[in-house]
Design a protein around this motif. Structure first.
Motif: not given
Length: 482
Positions: A2-7, A117-123
């Motif tokens: 993902s290139t969107s903000p992660i948080g 980390d999982a959210a950054a990978a799209g999960r």
């Protein structure tokens, strides 16, 4: 990727309603107990049930996560995944994996990092942190510890209320705190030994996190330091406080909540922060970990939509219990059990078949006449339609007490057992127990909400979980004596 903000896209906290006055600990043992109170998990709570309570508000209004990680230093089970129980109680889809992070208080920050980390990978992933801190009677751990849980949902996109912008860690092997399997309380080395080590490790972790974020200490708005080594927490907080406001670690009202504490401090900061603020959370434990987040414009909208109480509100719900009852619940004061047959062991096959009801509290509603049934059934009691049912979850609804009774003869570790008939706002009636309540103060018509609890543990170690009702938070006196 993902290139969107992660948080953070959602968060929740559970602080048990019960408190022990530290002065009562000192009075009972002929020593100085200190000031303030510590939070105490109820006799029917454990790290798993508290994790469910924190996870429910974190998921309220959010899309279902693609993963669940559960961190605790005090797991209810070994050789069984506690996260699976949290997963079932939160009614997550079968395809959502559930993993335990267990063994040490540092696992809380580890779970947060794994979820990010999982959210950054799209999960999008939910991290649930929970802990019950138990020390031997008269110990510093007993006095300074506290019980609680937190949950943080990590995702991406416009729903991010606090963007994760920096992380840093510093690890080292040194003997500070330890507990061998089977022991109920930790052992601690002399505090001065680890104090300086923690300070250096914490500053290294903070500097790494700030470098990752492209910031300096002067850019920080709020700083929170979590950890069970109270002297080290104080030293690190003092060092960082020159450049930012300190997030109250709740030591005087709740105590140090171990694994759960970084999530609780983050939730406390997000309850009060304005958009655009930079928040640093540090956890000390066999090293140090630091995360830097920046709040977004979505935070105010998120808070306005929340219906669950914040950290400050939950502190205000605290009710005092005596030190003897605390020792009984912890198993240090062995008292005669009720002179009744032991409750039956819950059997695995029916528990598995009825998991949507037992763990998820899902009934059924007739599509022909609209009658709701608890538990779910195939034949409608009202119109007799067969297999015309839709599953419907009751866990998040409020109800009212239709009738109740206090039973001094039934089996319970905290008599009397309060049984009640609860009528729900969405229809249906449930016969269940009421917990966290004073029987003398209850009235027919009082509002209640459902809470996931451990009913009892059998002699061979099987925990029987189900749902109870509790007085709706805010409807009880803040400091009423139990």
């Amino acid at each position: 990727m993902s290139t969107s903000p992660i948080g953070v896209t959602g968060y929740g906290v559970h602080l048990p309603v019960w408190r022990v006055q530290r002065k009562d600990i000192g009075s009972a043992l002929g020593a100085s107990g200190g000031r303030g109170t510590r939070a105490v998990a109820g006799y029917d709570e454990d790290s798993t049930s508290m994790g469910v309570e924190a996870g429910l508000p974190a998921l309220a209004g959010a899309a279902a996560p693609a993963g669940l990680v559960f961190a605790t230093a005090t797991p209810a089970y070994a050789d069984k995944t506690n996260a699976a129980i949290v997963h079932a109680a939160l009614a997550l889809d079968q395809s959502v994996p559930a993993w335990d992070f267990a063994g040490a208080s540092r696992s809380g920050m580890g779970a947060l990092s794994a979820a990010a980390d999982a959210a950054a990978a799209g999960r999008p992933t939910l991290a649930v942190l929970s802990d019950i801190r138990t020390g031997l009677p008269g110990s510093a751990e007993e006095r300074d510890g506290g019980d609680g849980a937190s949950a943080v949902l990590f995702g991406s996109g416009d729903g991010v209320v606090a963007e994760l912008i920096g992380r840093g860690s510093a690890s080292a092997e040194f003997l500070d705190r330890w507990r061998v399997p089977g022991e109920t309380a930790s052992k601690v080395w002399e505090e001065r030994f680890a104090e300086g080590i923690y300070r250096e490790l914490a500053l290294d972790a903070v500097d790494a996190a700030l470098k990752d974020a492209g910031l300096t200490r002067a850019d920080l708005d709020r700083v929170g330091v979590a950890g069970l080594h109270r002297r080290a927490v104080g030293v690190v907080t003092k060092t960082l406080a020159a450049d930012a406001a300190v997030i109250d670690d709740l030591a005087s009202a709740v105590g140090a909540t171990g694994t759960a504490q970084p999530g609780i401090l983050l939730a406390s900061a997000l309850d009060d922060a304005a958009p655009g603020e930079t928040i640093l959370i540090v956890q000390l434990g066999d090293g140090a970990d630091a995360v830097v987040l920046r709040t977004t414009a979505a935070l105010a909208t998120y808070r306005d939509a929340r219906t669950s109480p914040g950290v400050t509100e939950q502190i205000g719900y605290g009710r005092t219990i005596g030190y003897q009852r605390f020792l009984t619940w912890r198993g240090f004061l062995r008292r005669e059990t009720p002179r009744r047959p032991d409750p039956d062991r819950p059997a695995a096959p029916p528990s598995s078949r009825n998991s949507q009801w037992k763990f998820g509290l899902a009934g059924s509603r007739c599509t022909e006449c609209g009658t709701r049934h608890m538990p779910a059934i195939r034949v409608c009691r009202s119109c007799k339609a067969v297999d015309r049912m839709e599953r419907e979850r009751i866990a998040g609804e409020r109800g009212t007490i239709a009738t109740y009774q206090a039973d001094l003869l039934a089996y319970t570790l905290s008599p009397p057992l309060i049984g009640a008939a609860i009528d729900f706002d969405g229809g249906g009636r449930l016969m269940c127990e009421i917990t966290d309540a004073d029987a003398a103060a209850l009235k027919i018509g009082d509002p209640v909400e459902m809470t996931f609890r451990r009913f009892y543990t059998t002699s061979d170690g099987v925990h029987n979980y189900f749902w109870k009702a509790r007085p709706a938070r805010g409807a009880v006196a803040a400091t009423k004596e139990a």
